[in-house]
Design a protein around this motif. Structure first.
Motif, PDB file in Angstrom:
ATOM      1  N   LYS A  26       1.060  -1.184   0.142  1.00  0.00           N
ATOM      2  CA  LYS A  26       0.019   0.009   0.123  1.00  0.00           C
ATOM      3  C   LYS A  26       1.022   1.261  -0.028  1.00  0.00           C
ATOM      4  O   LYS A  26       2.202   1.301   0.335  1.00  0.00           O
ATOM      5  CB  LYS A  26      -0.823   0.023   1.150  1.00  0.00           C
ATOM      6  CG  LYS A  26      -1.788  -1.304   1.127  1.00  0.00           C
ATOM      7  CD  LYS A  26      -2.749  -1.401   0.325  1.00  0.00           C
ATOM      8  CE  LYS A  26      -3.630  -2.635   0.375  1.00  0.00           C
ATOM      9  NZ  LYS A  26      -4.430  -2.705  -0.723  1.00  0.00           N
ATOM     10  N   LEU A  63      -7.907   6.628   6.759  1.00  0.00           N
ATOM     11  CA  LEU A  63      -9.432   6.111   6.563  1.00  0.00           C
ATOM     12  C   LEU A  63      -9.387   4.980   5.555  1.00  0.00           C
ATOM     13  O   LEU A  63     -10.255   3.978   5.947  1.00  0.00           O
ATOM     14  CB  LEU A  63     -10.658   7.105   6.267  1.00  0.00           C
ATOM     15  CG  LEU A  63     -10.500   8.437   7.096  1.00  0.00           C
ATOM     16  CD1 LEU A  63     -11.312   9.421   6.456  1.00  0.00           C
ATOM     17  CD2 LEU A  63     -10.911   8.041   8.368  1.00  0.00           C
ATOM     18  N   ASN A  64      -8.858   4.929   4.572  1.00  0.00           N
ATOM     19  CA  ASN A  64      -8.590   4.091   3.516  1.00  0.00           C
ATOM     20  C   ASN A  64      -7.383   3.789   2.978  1.00  0.00           C
ATOM     21  O   ASN A  64      -6.728   4.806   2.463  1.00  0.00           O
ATOM     22  CB  ASN A  64      -9.755   4.333   2.287  1.00  0.00           C
ATOM     23  CG  ASN A  64     -11.165   4.234   2.923  1.00  0.00           C
ATOM     24  OD1 ASN A  64     -11.659   3.122   3.046  1.00  0.00           O
ATOM     25  ND2 ASN A  64     -11.821   5.203   2.750  1.00  0.00           N
ATOM     26  N   PRO A  65      -6.944   2.619   2.683  1.00  0.00           N
ATOM     27  CA  PRO A  65      -5.537   2.482   2.136  1.00  0.00           C
ATOM     28  C   PRO A  65      -5.377   2.974   0.654  1.00  0.00           C
ATOM     29  O   PRO A  65      -6.393   2.935  -0.124  1.00  0.00           O
ATOM     30  CB  PRO A  65      -5.181   1.026   2.120  1.00  0.00           C
ATOM     31  CG  PRO A  65      -6.764   0.473   2.330  1.00  0.00           C
ATOM     32  CD  PRO A  65      -7.715   1.100   2.734  1.00  0.00           C
ATOM     33  N   ASP A  67      -3.627   2.302  -2.977  1.00  0.00           N
ATOM     34  CA  ASP A  67      -3.079   1.195  -3.708  1.00  0.00           C
ATOM     35  C   ASP A  67      -2.137   1.760  -4.911  1.00  0.00           C
ATOM     36  O   ASP A  67      -2.269   2.781  -5.441  1.00  0.00           O
ATOM     37  CB  ASP A  67      -3.932   0.147  -4.627  1.00  0.00           C
ATOM     38  CG  ASP A  67      -5.054  -0.495  -3.533  1.00  0.00           C
ATOM     39  OD1 ASP A  67      -4.463  -1.139  -2.689  1.00  0.00           O
ATOM     40  OD2 ASP A  67      -6.326  -0.874  -3.623  1.00  0.00           O
ATOM     41  N   GLU A  93      -8.113  11.979  -1.710  1.00  0.00           N
ATOM     42  CA  GLU A  93      -8.985  10.879  -2.154  1.00  0.00           C
ATOM     43  C   GLU A  93      -8.113  10.194  -3.095  1.00  0.00           C
ATOM     44  O   GLU A  93      -7.236  10.657  -3.960  1.00  0.00           O
ATOM     45  CB  GLU A  93     -10.154  11.528  -3.034  1.00  0.00           C
ATOM     46  CG  GLU A  93     -11.079  12.466  -2.317  1.00  0.00           C
ATOM     47  CD  GLU A  93     -12.090  13.114  -2.942  1.00  0.00           C
ATOM     48  OE1 GLU A  93     -12.118  13.350  -4.041  1.00  0.00           O
ATOM     49  OE2 GLU A  93     -13.310  13.662  -2.573  1.00  0.00           O
ATOM     50  N   SER A  94      -8.554   8.966  -3.494  1.00  0.00           N
ATOM     51  CA  SER A  94      -7.943   8.129  -4.331  1.00  0.00           C
ATOM     52  C   SER A  94      -8.701   7.547  -5.237  1.00  0.00           C
ATOM     53  O   SER A  94      -9.938   7.630  -5.024  1.00  0.00           O
ATOM     54  CB  SER A  94      -7.219   6.844  -3.880  1.00  0.00           C
ATOM     55  OG  SER A  94      -7.990   6.146  -3.212  1.00  0.00           O
ATOM     56  N   LYS A 103     -12.293   7.015  -3.329  1.00  0.00           N
ATOM     57  CA  LYS A 103     -12.186   6.938  -1.734  1.00  0.00           C
ATOM     58  C   LYS A 103     -11.744   7.996  -1.158  1.00  0.00           C
ATOM     59  O   LYS A 103     -10.685   8.670  -1.591  1.00  0.00           O
ATOM     60  CB  LYS A 103     -11.400   5.611  -1.287  1.00  0.00           C
ATOM     61  CG  LYS A 103     -11.713   4.151  -1.983  1.00  0.00           C
ATOM     62  CD  LYS A 103     -10.709   3.230  -1.390  1.00  0.00           C
ATOM     63  CE  LYS A 103      -9.390   3.508  -2.029  1.00  0.00           C
ATOM     64  NZ  LYS A 103      -8.296   2.504  -1.884  1.00  0.00           N
ATOM     65  N   HIS A 104     -12.288   8.460  -0.060  1.00  0.00           N
ATOM     66  CA  HIS A 104     -11.754   9.502   0.906  1.00  0.00           C
ATOM     67  C   HIS A 104     -10.639   8.673   1.616  1.00  0.00           C
ATOM     68  O   HIS A 104     -11.067   7.785   2.322  1.00  0.00           O
ATOM     69  CB  HIS A 104     -12.801  10.198   1.595  1.00  0.00           C
ATOM     70  CG  HIS A 104     -12.457  10.851   2.605  1.00  0.00           C
ATOM     71  ND1 HIS A 104     -13.094  11.336   3.804  1.00  0.00           N
ATOM     72  CD2 HIS A 104     -11.388  11.877   2.651  1.00  0.00           C
ATOM     73  CE1 HIS A 104     -12.639  12.020   4.524  1.00  0.00           C
ATOM     74  NE2 HIS A 104     -11.546  12.871   3.730  1.00  0.00           N
ATOM     75  N   CYS A 105      -9.369   9.182   1.703  1.00  0.00           N
ATOM     76  CA  CYS A 105      -8.454   8.702   2.285  1.00  0.00           C
ATOM     77  C   CYS A 105      -8.340   9.230   3.758  1.00  0.00           C
ATOM     78  O   CYS A 105      -7.907   8.433   4.734  1.00  0.00           O
ATOM     79  CB  CYS A 105      -7.313   8.606   1.430  1.00  0.00           C
ATOM     80  SG  CYS A 105      -7.726   7.456  -0.199  1.00  0.00           S
ATOM     81  N   ASN A 106      -8.362  10.639   3.626  1.00  0.00           N
ATOM     82  CA  ASN A 106      -8.049  11.182   4.850  1.00  0.00           C
ATOM     83  C   ASN A 106      -8.268  12.693   4.658  1.00  0.00           C
ATOM     84  O   ASN A 106      -8.286  13.181   3.554  1.00  0.00           O
ATOM     85  CB  ASN A 106      -6.856  10.891   5.828  1.00  0.00           C
ATOM     86  CG  ASN A 106      -5.332  11.627   4.913  1.00  0.00           C
ATOM     87  OD1 ASN A 106      -5.729  12.544   4.498  1.00  0.00           O
ATOM     88  ND2 ASN A 106      -4.354  10.778   5.139  1.00  0.00           N
TER      89      ASN A 106
END
Length: 181
Positions: A26, A63-65, A67, A93-94, A103-106
């Motif tokens: 990740k 919040l979400n990894p 890739d 966001e990724s 995805k909202h990552c942080n």
């Protein structure tokens, strides 16, 4: 002098490469933090028209990894202005390029301070609040500052009373072997 936050908003997008990954494959959190600091600097410098330094970072929750192979977009905006400091909100966001899924990552808040050529703090332009969102972000920054001040005051080492906090530790993964309270 006052400015709209839209005048200094910054967005950057970068492809995540294998060289940015950690041992689990990740994207490394430190790499993401570096990108966040860079965009906060750019946003604050654009708003203040001065070199800026990072004074603090308020809460970074991953919040979400992310890739390898995803596009990462960082968005920065001035949420609050003090006399010489600014709170810059940064959202990460990724996006999976193949599926388009985002995805909202942080999200995090960077306090940046404007400096002159001699390294002294300099005043920054205030913010013009136009929308409900602008007012929400500004007042939320004030609340975060007050919360941080209360948190540091409540646990001042010279005033801390151990006996007042022992009961709260009963629910936690801790074993007490105190001799000196």
């Amino acid at each position: 002098m006052f400015k709209h936050s839209s005048e200094s908003q910054i967005t950057i997008t970068q492809l995540m490469l294998p060289s940015h990954s950690n041992f689990s494959g990740k994207i490394h959190g430190g790499f993401v933090l570096n990108l966040m600091d860079q965009i906060a600097f750019a946003c604050a410098s654009k708003h203040s028209q001065h070199y800026c330094v990072t004074a603090s970072v308020n809460r970074v929750d991953f919040l979400n990894p992310i890739d390898v192979g995803e596009l990462v977009t960082l968005k920065a905006s001035v949420n609050f202005t003090g006399r010489t400091s600014m709170v810059i909100g940064v959202r990460v966001e990724s996006e999976n390029i193949q599926t388009g899924k985002k995805k909202h990552c942080n999200s995090s808040y960077f306090t940046m301070v404007a400096k002159n050529d001699a390294g002294k703090n300099v005043p920054v332009p205030g913010l013009i609040l136009k929308t409900k969102q602008d007012v929400r972000r500004y007042t939320r920054s004030i609340a975060r500052q007050e919360h941080a001040k209360n948190r540091s005051d409540a646990f001042d080492a010279s005033e801390f009373k151990v006996t007042e906090h022992l009961k709260s530790l009963e629910k936690h993964n801790v074993s007490l072997e105190l001799n000196d309270y």
